[in-house]
Design an enzyme around this catalytic site. Structure first.
Site, PDB file in Angstrom:
ATOM      1  CG  ASP A 114     -20.541 -54.899   0.413  1.00 26.24           C
ATOM      2  OD1 ASP A 114     -20.245 -54.626  -0.829  1.00 26.24           O
ATOM      3  OD2 ASP A 114     -20.404 -56.086   1.157  1.00 26.24           O
ATOM      4  CG  ASP A 148     -23.462 -65.134  -4.433  1.00 23.26           C
ATOM      5  OD1 ASP A 148     -22.366 -64.732  -4.864  1.00 23.26           O
ATOM      6  OD2 ASP A 148     -24.512 -64.431  -4.697  1.00 23.26           O
TER       7      ASP A 148
END
Length: 240
Positions: free
Chosen positions: A8, A129
């Protein structure tokens, strides 16, 4: 079952966010490519690369790192800020083996049909998500009224075959992966579902692999905190 170590990226650094919250950030490295090389040397065949600046704001910031990582002997699944066909095309041109689209897929399901037609189903993954049972978008900052199962079924009908399911309440929390909802999503939609969020130990990987219904798992915080090695995760994924 494929293991995807996560990279990330935010402001050029490798970070992890707790539940996607930029205010709860831990920096692990200032070199995403060195991190990618490390995962590759430990046996990774795929990495999951997230442009957090893009997810939160715009596409900018991650394509250079993507291009460099894609030159290594590893496949890159890339996401963050890919909100139109041009952005998807740029990421694939930079070497991504597969891209993940969330906001675009939720807002414009027809765009998934277009993406699959233009780039191929193997190059496209949709993000499902979830927070409190509903799909969230725009870097997990905006809620929708649709469930992951409902949206997943719609997107499967639009040609999607790969999905990334993240239980946001568990992301970065090391609280255990949501096996039940991940499997239910795969069974209910026909999608090849990759689990994300909450992996805390090798046992989580074994549980996912044992179902025979989970296509992969993204692992972030547990690897960065050295709860177990990537080699152990890969072995667990092969154990079922």
């Amino acid at each position: 079952m494929i293991i995807y170590p996560a990279i990330d990226m935010r402001r050029g650094a490798v970070v992890r966010l707790r539940e996607g919250d930029p205010a709860r950030e831990t920096v692990f490295s200032d070199d995403p490519i060195l991190t990618a090389r490390s995962w590759m040397e430990q046996g990774a065949t795929w990495i999951h690369m997230v442009n957090l600046d893009g997810a939160i704001d715009s596409e900018s910031g991650g394509l250079g790192a993507l291009e460099s990582a894609a030159k290594l002997d590893v496949k890159v699944q890339y996401t963050g800020g890919l909100r139109d066909m041009a952005a998807i095309g740029r990421a694939l041109d930079c070497g991504a083996s597969r891209i993940v689209i969330g906001t675009l897929a939720a807002r414009e399901p027809a765009a998934v049909s277009e993406a699959v037609e233009r780039f191929g189903a193997e190059s496209i993954c949709v993000a499902l998500d979830a927070k409190d049972g509903k799909v969230v978008t725009h870097g997990w900052t905006e809620s929708t009224a649709v469930t992951p199962l409902e949206l997943g079924a719609t997107l499967y009908g639009r040609g999607a075959r790969h999905a990334l399911y993240t239980d946001i309440s568990r992301d970065g929390a090391l609280s255990g992966v949501n096996v039940d909802d991940t499997v239910a999503l795969a069974r209910g939609t026909g999608l090849q579902v990759i689990a994300s969020g909450g992996v805390s130990d090798v046992g989580d990987i074994k549980k996912l692999a044992a179902t025979g219904r989970v296509a992969g798992a993204v692992i972030g915080m547990a690897l960065y905190q050295k709860r177990f090695t990537l080699a152990a995760a890969l072995a667990a994924a092969r154990s079922a």
